[in-house]
Design an enzyme around this catalytic site. Structure first.
Site, PDB file in Angstrom:
ATOM      1  N   HIS A 128      -4.173   4.281 -10.995  1.00 31.54           N
ATOM      2  CA  HIS A 128      -4.437   3.021 -10.291  1.00 31.54           C
ATOM      3  C   HIS A 128      -5.946   2.977  -9.998  1.00 31.54           C
ATOM      4  O   HIS A 128      -6.560   4.025  -9.772  1.00 31.54           O
ATOM      5  CB  HIS A 128      -3.647   3.078  -8.979  1.00 31.54           C
ATOM      6  CG  HIS A 128      -3.610   1.815  -8.186  1.00 31.54           C
ATOM      7  ND1 HIS A 128      -4.668   1.375  -7.442  1.00 31.54           N
ATOM      8  CD2 HIS A 128      -2.611   0.915  -8.004  1.00 31.54           C
ATOM      9  CE1 HIS A 128      -4.328   0.250  -6.823  1.00 31.54           C
ATOM     10  NE2 HIS A 128      -3.084  -0.051  -7.153  1.00 31.54           N
ATOM     11  N   ASP A 205      -2.093  11.283  -5.773  1.00 33.65           N
ATOM     12  CA  ASP A 205      -1.824   9.941  -5.275  1.00 33.65           C
ATOM     13  C   ASP A 205      -0.311   9.748  -5.338  1.00 33.65           C
ATOM     14  O   ASP A 205       0.261   9.571  -6.415  1.00 33.65           O
ATOM     15  CB  ASP A 205      -2.572   8.939  -6.160  1.00 33.65           C
ATOM     16  CG  ASP A 205      -2.167   7.495  -5.926  1.00 33.65           C
ATOM     17  OD1 ASP A 205      -1.216   7.250  -5.150  1.00 33.65           O
ATOM     18  OD2 ASP A 205      -2.802   6.607  -6.520  1.00 33.65           O
ATOM     19  N   GLN A 208       3.245   5.843  -5.475  1.00 31.02           N
ATOM     20  CA  GLN A 208       4.335   5.325  -6.280  1.00 31.02           C
ATOM     21  C   GLN A 208       5.510   6.310  -6.335  1.00 31.02           C
ATOM     22  O   GLN A 208       6.618   5.926  -6.695  1.00 31.02           O
ATOM     23  CB  GLN A 208       3.796   5.064  -7.693  1.00 31.02           C
ATOM     24  CG  GLN A 208       4.466   3.964  -8.443  1.00 31.02           C
ATOM     25  CD  GLN A 208       4.449   2.642  -7.717  1.00 31.02           C
ATOM     26  OE1 GLN A 208       5.512   2.099  -7.419  1.00 31.02           O
ATOM     27  NE2 GLN A 208       3.286   2.109  -7.400  1.00 31.02           N
ATOM     28  N   LYS A 231       5.153   0.681   0.548  1.00 26.29           N
ATOM     29  CA  LYS A 231       5.910   0.862  -0.690  1.00 26.29           C
ATOM     30  C   LYS A 231       7.226   1.595  -0.439  1.00 26.29           C
ATOM     31  O   LYS A 231       7.989   1.839  -1.355  1.00 26.29           O
ATOM     32  CB  LYS A 231       5.065   1.597  -1.715  1.00 26.29           C
ATOM     33  CG  LYS A 231       3.915   0.706  -2.177  1.00 26.29           C
ATOM     34  CD  LYS A 231       3.132   1.245  -3.314  1.00 26.29           C
ATOM     35  CE  LYS A 231       2.120   0.184  -3.735  1.00 26.29           C
ATOM     36  NZ  LYS A 231       1.073   0.737  -4.586  1.00 26.29           N
ATOM     37  N   CYS A 370      -3.568  -3.231 -11.640  1.00 28.90           N
ATOM     38  CA  CYS A 370      -4.654  -2.384 -11.122  1.00 28.90           C
ATOM     39  C   CYS A 370      -4.794  -1.100 -11.936  1.00 28.90           C
ATOM     40  O   CYS A 370      -5.111  -0.041 -11.379  1.00 28.90           O
ATOM     41  CB  CYS A 370      -4.472  -2.023  -9.653  1.00 28.90           C
ATOM     42  SG  CYS A 370      -4.389  -3.417  -8.562  1.00 28.90           S
TER      43      CYS A 370
HETATM   44  C1  LIG Z   1      -0.131   0.839  -4.643  1.00 29.50           C
HETATM   45  C2  LIG Z   1      -0.840   2.004  -5.190  1.00 29.50           C
HETATM   46  C3  LIG Z   1      -2.081   2.383  -4.695  1.00 29.50           C
HETATM   47  C4  LIG Z   1      -2.795   1.606  -3.619  1.00 29.50           C
HETATM   48  O1  LIG Z   1      -2.061   1.545  -2.439  1.00 29.50           O
HETATM   49  P1  LIG Z   1      -2.562   0.616  -1.229  1.00 29.50           P
HETATM   50  O2  LIG Z   1      -1.402   0.573  -0.301  1.00 29.50           O
HETATM   51  O3  LIG Z   1      -2.876  -0.726  -1.835  1.00 29.50           O
HETATM   52  O4  LIG Z   1      -3.766   1.267  -0.651  1.00 29.50           O
HETATM   53  C5  LIG Z   1      -2.675   3.490  -5.232  1.00 29.50           C
HETATM   54  N1  LIG Z   1      -2.093   4.210  -6.201  1.00 29.50           N
HETATM   55  C6  LIG Z   1      -0.887   3.878  -6.709  1.00 29.50           C
HETATM   56  C7  LIG Z   1      -0.279   4.727  -7.770  1.00 29.50           C
HETATM   57  C8  LIG Z   1      -0.231   2.764  -6.223  1.00 29.50           C
HETATM   58  O5  LIG Z   1       0.958   2.425  -6.732  1.00 29.50           O
END
Ligand SMILES: *Cc1c(COP(=O)(O)O)cnc(C)c1O
Length: 412
Positions: A128, A205, A208, A231, A370
Site C-alpha cells: 500500500h 503492515d 489488511q 478495518k 493505493c
Molecule cells: C488500509 C491500509 C493501509 C492504510 O490504513 P489507514 O487506516 O488508511 O491508515 C495501509 N496498508 C494496508 C495494507 C491497508 O490495507
C-alpha cells in the site's frame, strides 16, 4: 441454492448487529463488498462511542477528578485488550495511533534520525502507498538505499530475490502481512526469520491481515506491527503500533507536545516513558475504547471461525466469477489469500463496472487501491475489488455475480 457450508456462525444474528446492513442504496438492499477499505460497525461499538460521550467524556491521564479517572481507566483497559489480542509482552508496547499510516510514519520518522547513507532498507512490490512513501521520505533524508522485493504473476513475493537483497547493510524491512489489492497472505514468518538472520529489523503492515488473522507478535518475533481499527469493526481515526520495548525505547519521538514529556525546560526537555513518549496530545479516547469493544466483538465470534467462513465466501465467489467468462482475476494465490477478489472483465474499465454495480446497490472498490506499483506490474490502470467480511452471505455474492453479468452485457 443449497447451503453446503460447514461454518458454525449464526450469520443472521451477526447481521442484526450491523444497522447499516439494513440500508437501501439506489433503491436496492446494500451489498457491502468494500470491507478491505473499511469494515462496517456493529451496534456494540457504536454504543461504546455514544456511551463514552454521554457518560464518561473527560481528558485522560491528567485530572484527579472522577470522570477523568473513569476515562483513563477505560482507555488503558482498551490498551490491555489490544495487548492481549496480539500477545504483546507489555501494554506499553502498544502505542495508540490514528491508524496504520500514522504508525508507519512514526517508525519511519524515528529511523530518519538513526540511519545513514551506508544503510539499506527493503520494501516489497506489493505494498500500500502508506508502506512506501514514508520510507522514501526517510531515504531522502538519510541517503539510505531502498530495494524492492519483486512479485510474481500469481501475486506472490519472489523470496529468492529477497535472499539476494539481504546483506549486512540491511537495517530495515517493511512488508505487508496481507496485500490490500490482491489479498495475498505473505509468508511473514519466513520473511521475519530471514530479516533477523542479517541483524535487520522488520515492520509488518498488518492493516489488511488483522481483520482476518490474529497475529501473535511474540511467537512470530515481530519487531513492529501496525493496524487500523476501522478495518476490523472499529471506528476510523484510531489504530495501534506494536513495537518491541527495546526498539521503541531507542526510537526518537515522532511529535512533540503535551502528554509525551517527563519535564519541560527551555534549555532541555526530557521525554516520558513508553507508551506516552509516542502519544503527544489528546488522543482519540472514544475511538481507543471502541477499538477494544470491536476486538471483544470479533473475538466472541472467533477469528478461526471468521477465517473459515470468509474462505468459503472467497472460494464460492471466485468460482462463480470464473464461470461468467472473460474475467481476469489478479492475485491467484488461492490457498494463501484473505477474502479479496480483484478482477477485471476483459475489454471493460474497472470504474465502469463499479459504477454499474453501485446502481444495483453493490459497493465494490475500483481503481489502483493505493497500490500503483501492483497495477504497473500487471500493466493495468486498476481492478474491481470485492472484499468480503464475516457478515456477508452467499446470497449477496449471487446478487453481485448477477450484477457483474448485467454490467458486462451492458458494456460489451
Ligand atoms: C488500509 C491500509 C493501509 C492504510 O490504513 P489507514 O487506516 O488508511 O491508515 C495501509 N496498508 C494496508 C495494507 C491497508 O490495507
Amino acid at each position: 441454492m443449497q447451503d453446503t457450508s460447514k461454518h458454525t456462525l449464526d450469520i443472521n444474528a451477526i447481521r442484526a448487529d450491523f444497522p447499516i446492513l439494513q440500508r437501501k442504496i439506489n433503491g436496492k438492499p446494500l451489498v457491502y463488498f468494500d470491507n478491505a477499505a473499511t469494515s462496517q460497525t456493529p451496534q456494540q461499538v457504536i454504543d461504546a462511542i455514544v456511551n463514552y460521550y454521554t457518560n464518561d467524556n473527560a481528558n485522560i491521564h491528567r485530572g484527579v477528578h472522577t470522570l477523568s479517572q473513569i476515562a483513563t481507566d477505560a482507555y488503558e483497559q482498551a490498551r490491555e485488550k489490544i495487548r492481549a489480542h496480539f500477545n504483546a509482552q507489555h501494554a506499553h508496547e502498544i502505542i495508540f495511533t490514528a491508524g496504520t499510516t500514522h504508525g508507519i510514519n512514526l517508525v519511519a520518522s524515528g529511523y530518519s534520525q538513526l540511519l545513514n547513507d551506508r544503510d539499506e532498507v527493503i520494501v516489497s512490490a506489493m505494498e500500500h502507498h502508506s508502506n512506501i512513501v514514508p520510507w522514501q521520505m526517510m531515504c531522502e533524508k538519510t541517503g539510505a538505499q531502498l530495494k524492492v522485493i519483486p512479485m510474481t504473476e500469481q501475486g506472490e513475493l519472489d523470496l529468492d530475490t529477497f535472499d539476494s537483497l539481504l546483506n549486512d547493510r540491511t537495517k530495515l524491512v517493511f512488508i505487508n502481512h496481507v496485500s490490500n489489492a490482491l489479498g495475498t497472505v505473505n509468508p511473514i514468518q519466513e520473511i521475519i526469520d530471514k530479516t533477523h538472520a542479517v541483524g535487520a529489523k522488520i515492520l509488518i503492515d498488518g492493516a489488511q491481515a488483522a481483520p482476518h488473522i490474529k497475529a501473535d507478535v511474540q511467537a512470530l518475533d515481530i519487531d513492529f506491527y501496525t493496524v487500523s481499527a476501522h478495518k476490523m469493526c472499529g471506528p476510523t481515526g484510531v489504530g495501534v503500533l506494536y513495537g518491541k520495548e527495546e526498539l521503541l525505547e531507542a526510537l526518537p519521538p515522532y511529535q512533540g507536545g503535551g502528554e509525551m514529556i517527563a519535564e519541560v525546560n527551555f534549555d532541555k526537555t526530557t521525554y516520558a516513558g513508553l507508551p506516552h513518549k509516542f502519544e503527544a496530545g489528546t488522543p482519540n479516547i472514544s475511538g481507543g475504547i471502541a477499538f477494544g469493544v470491536a476486538l471483544d466483538y470479533m473475538n466472541a465470534i472467533g477469528f478461526e471461525e471468521i477465517a473459515d467462513y470468509e474462505m468459503e465466501l472467497l472460494i464460492y465467489a471466485t468460482g462463480q466469477l470464473k464461470d461468467i467468462g472473460d474475467i481476469r482475476i489478479y492475485g491467484t494465490s488461492v490457498e494463501r489469500k484473505t477474502a479479496v477478489v480483484s478482477f477485471n472483465v476483459n475489454g471493460t474499465h474497472s470504474y465502469d463496472i463499479g459504477t454499474l454495480l453501485d446502481k444495483m446497490g453493490i459497493a465494490v472498490r475500483t481503481g489502483h487501491h493505493c497500490a500503483q506499483p501492483i497495477m504497473k506490474f500487471y500493466k493495468i490502470p486498476g481492478t474491481v475489488r470485492a472484499s468480503f467480511s464475516f457478515y456477508n452471505t452467499k446470497e449477496e455474492i449471487d446478487l453481485f455475480i448477477d450484477g457483474v453479468k448485467k454490467a458486462k452485457s451492458m458494456l460489451l
